[in-house]
Design a protein around this motif. Structure first.
Motif, mmCIF file in Angstrom:
data_model
loop_
_atom_site.group_PDB
_atom_site.id
_atom_site.type_symbol
_atom_site.label_atom_id
_atom_site.label_comp_id
_atom_site.label_asym_id
_atom_site.label_seq_id
_atom_site.Cartn_x
_atom_site.Cartn_y
_atom_site.Cartn_z
ATOM 1 N N LEU A 1 -7.189 2.933 -2.940
ATOM 2 C CA LEU A 1 -5.869 2.372 -2.718
ATOM 3 C C LEU A 1 -4.754 2.357 -3.561
ATOM 4 C CD1 LEU A 1 -4.217 1.367 -0.137
ATOM 5 C CD2 LEU A 1 -5.053 -0.985 -0.723
ATOM 6 N N TYR A 2 -3.818 2.935 -3.477
ATOM 7 C CA TYR A 2 -2.692 3.222 -4.492
ATOM 8 C C TYR A 2 -1.371 2.239 -3.976
ATOM 9 C CZ TYR A 2 -4.937 6.649 -7.152
ATOM 10 O OH TYR A 2 -5.715 7.777 -7.968
ATOM 11 N N LEU A 3 -0.770 1.457 -5.126
ATOM 12 C CA LEU A 3 0.077 0.754 -4.658
ATOM 13 C C LEU A 3 1.499 0.994 -5.156
ATOM 14 C CD1 LEU A 3 -1.887 -2.653 -5.695
ATOM 15 C CD2 LEU A 3 -1.759 -1.596 -3.266
ATOM 16 N N LYS A 4 2.541 0.359 -4.637
ATOM 17 C CA LYS A 4 3.686 0.784 -4.919
ATOM 18 C C LYS A 4 4.471 -0.566 -4.864
ATOM 19 C CE LYS A 4 5.062 1.821 -0.280
ATOM 20 N NZ LYS A 4 5.523 2.969 0.941
ATOM 21 N N ALA B 1 10.515 -0.959 -4.367
ATOM 22 C CA ALA B 1 11.470 0.394 -4.399
ATOM 23 C C ALA B 1 10.600 1.431 -4.157
ATOM 24 C CB ALA B 1 12.023 0.338 -5.965
ATOM 25 N N GLY B 2 9.762 1.433 -3.650
ATOM 26 C CA GLY B 2 8.710 2.704 -3.465
ATOM 27 C C GLY B 2 8.218 3.580 -4.646
ATOM 28 N N LYS B 3 8.031 2.809 -5.743
ATOM 29 C CA LYS B 3 7.740 3.365 -6.989
ATOM 30 C C LYS B 3 5.832 3.130 -6.819
ATOM 31 C CE LYS B 3 9.729 3.138 -10.965
ATOM 32 N NZ LYS B 3 10.138 2.604 -12.140
ATOM 33 N N GLU B 4 5.406 4.418 -7.094
ATOM 34 C CA GLU B 4 3.754 4.119 -7.123
ATOM 35 C C GLU B 4 3.386 3.401 -8.777
ATOM 36 O OE1 GLU B 4 1.076 6.751 -4.976
ATOM 37 O OE2 GLU B 4 0.306 7.403 -6.791
ATOM 38 N N LEU B 5 2.579 2.505 -8.504
ATOM 39 C CA LEU B 5 2.214 1.689 -9.850
ATOM 40 C C LEU B 5 0.865 1.979 -10.341
ATOM 41 C CD1 LEU B 5 3.921 -1.609 -8.796
ATOM 42 C CD2 LEU B 5 5.038 0.409 -10.209
ATOM 43 N N GLY B 6 -0.062 2.370 -9.543
ATOM 44 C CA GLY B 6 -1.600 2.381 -9.894
ATOM 45 C C GLY B 6 -2.618 2.105 -8.449
ATOM 46 N N TYR B 7 -3.680 1.881 -8.777
ATOM 47 C CA TYR B 7 -4.614 1.526 -7.482
ATOM 48 C C TYR B 7 -5.196 0.111 -7.904
ATOM 49 C CZ TYR B 7 -8.145 2.973 -11.088
ATOM 50 O OH TYR B 7 -9.002 3.107 -12.151
ATOM 51 N N PRO C 1 0.724 -1.335 -0.079
ATOM 52 C CA PRO C 1 -0.168 -0.002 -0.026
ATOM 53 C C PRO C 1 0.805 1.275 0.061
ATOM 54 C CG PRO C 1 -0.742 -1.534 1.421
ATOM 55 C CD PRO C 1 0.691 -1.938 1.243
ATOM 56 N N ALA C 2 0.424 2.262 -0.895
ATOM 57 C CA ALA C 2 1.393 3.369 -1.045
ATOM 58 C C ALA C 2 0.537 4.661 -0.066
ATOM 59 C CB ALA C 2 1.620 4.071 -2.324
ATOM 60 N N ARG C 3 -0.604 4.723 -0.593
ATOM 61 C CA ARG C 3 -1.421 5.858 -0.112
ATOM 62 C C ARG C 3 -3.179 5.678 -0.530
ATOM 63 N NH1 ARG C 3 -2.383 10.270 -3.925
ATOM 64 N NH2 ARG C 3 -1.582 9.475 -6.015
ATOM 65 N N ILE C 4 -3.941 6.189 0.333
ATOM 66 C CA ILE C 4 -5.451 6.377 -0.109
ATOM 67 C C ILE C 4 -5.814 7.653 -0.456
ATOM 68 C CG2 ILE C 4 -7.731 5.963 0.604
ATOM 69 C CD1 ILE C 4 -6.768 3.771 2.703
ATOM 70 N N HIS C 5 -6.197 7.753 -1.699
ATOM 71 C CA HIS C 5 -6.730 9.101 -2.022
ATOM 72 C C HIS C 5 -8.151 8.875 -2.890
ATOM 73 C CE1 HIS C 5 -6.698 12.984 -3.875
ATOM 74 N NE2 HIS C 5 -6.712 12.600 -4.960
ATOM 75 N N GLN C 6 -9.222 9.798 -2.342
ATOM 76 C CA GLN C 6 -10.696 9.659 -2.887
ATOM 77 C C GLN C 6 -10.938 8.273 -2.965
ATOM 78 O OE1 GLN C 6 -10.382 11.828 -6.670
ATOM 79 N NE2 GLN C 6 -10.399 13.468 -5.744
ATOM 80 N N HIS C 7 -10.736 7.581 -1.871
ATOM 81 C CA HIS C 7 -11.162 6.152 -1.716
ATOM 82 C C HIS C 7 -10.630 5.136 -2.582
ATOM 83 C CE1 HIS C 7 -13.784 8.194 1.139
ATOM 84 N NE2 HIS C 7 -14.400 8.939 -0.140
#
Length: 316
Positions: free
Chosen positions: A227-230, A233-239, A219-225
């Motif tokens: 859940l974004y994934l990474k 290496a910490g690179k955000e990939l999508g939700y 899990p990277a972050r939650i934005h507008q309900h």
């Protein structure tokens, strides 16, 4: 309601065949539907509810199957009132909607068969559940506009209404109970916490970001309900998304409540979706504590705050 009473409402005999029952049900609904007749009485809504309930009694009894009948002839399953549990803390009651068909089997509309602070159960059609939440939320905004003697612009509604619907839906969804029903449950650990497996998807506008098969995601972050994934290496990939829309309203709130641990791993399968590419995922969720049912106090405060923002908005 007994089978005898149900047959009387539909105007059929107790030995009627399944095809006759369906035909009679559709005839009555078509006759009383407000869109089908201009001169339908205002009392037709109550009549339609009784017809629907009568049909449900006969349908759930598998059309007069004696193995499901009680000795007194009453239905063991059907009930005049909706049998889902209540969330007494919910901000507002909602409708239980039922769809009906005309004599040709085409959709004839939706009808309210009950009203209350009922939790959603899988027996209730999920799109109709969302419609009931939409209507409930719309009524709240309409009441504010009426009290302020104003007509809010469309952009303000488009900003507030979806968020209000999401919060209201959470009040009628018991995520812990539904997770046990909609996911594959694995053995509990020594502390009694269960683990659940769900198929999921990674959605991204940039397929080049897709991780390799078998790679672990986080899990990277939650934005507008969402859940974004990474990756590691910490690179955000999508939700995160789901092939079953119901899981969106069950799983994402659990992450927002910070009540779960998760393991996410990519699979070998790759799918194409409209406007976006999807990578199939394996998702394991582990409950970390006993989750309060719908977190009523917190949700009510969020709803109150949102309605307050809508009422005070001067962006006209």
């Amino acid at each position: 309601m007994t089978r005898k009473e149900a047959c009387k409402i539909l105007g059929i005999t107790q030995n009627a065949e399944e095809t006759e029952i369906k035909k009679r049900y559709r005839q009555l609904v078509r006759r009383l539907h407000p869109d089908a007749q201009a001169d339908v009485s205002r009392n037709s809504s109550h009549e339609i509810q009784q017809i629907i309930l009568a049909y449900q009694v006969l349908k759930e009894e598998k059309f007069f199957s004696t193995e499901n009948a009680s000795p007194d002839g009453s239905s063991r399953k059907a009930s005049v009132s909706w049998d889902a549990p209540l969330n007494v803390h919910a901000y507002r009651e909602r409708e239980i909607l039922h769809s009906a068909e005309d004599s040709y089997g085409r959709p004839a509309g939706n009808f309210c068969i009950a009203r209350g602070k009922y939790f959603w159960k899988t027996e209730e059609d999920f799109p109709l559940f969302l419609l009931s939440v939409y209507r409930c939320s719309k009524d709240l905004l309409d009441e504010i506009d009426v009290s302020l003697k104003r007509s809010a612009p469309a952009f303000l509604r488009q900003k507030i209404h979806p968020e209000l619907c999401y919060l209201m839906a959470q009040q009628f969804i018991d995520g812990t109970a539904l997770l046990k029903e909609l996911a594959k449950e694995e053995p509990a650990d020594s502390a009694g916490f269960g683990t659940f497996y769900l198929p999921a998807m990674l959605e991204s506008r940039d397929p080049s970001l897709f991780p390799k098969p078998g790679e672990l995601l986080f899990p990277a972050r939650i934005h507008q309900h969402r859940l974004y994934l990474k990756d590691a290496a910490g690179k955000e990939l999508g939700y995160l998304s789901f092939p079953d829309d119901r899981l969106y309203y069950v799983v994402i709130p659990l992450f927002e409540q910070k009540s779960v641990l998760v393991k996410i791993q990519t699979s070998q399968e790759k799918k194409k979706n409209t406007g976006a590419a999807c990578r199939s995922l394996h998702l394991w969720i582990r409950l970390t504590e006993e989750i309060p049912v719908t977190m009523p106090e917190s949700l009510n405060l969020q709803i109150e705050k949102l309605l307050g923002e809508y009422a005070k908005s001067s962006s006209f």
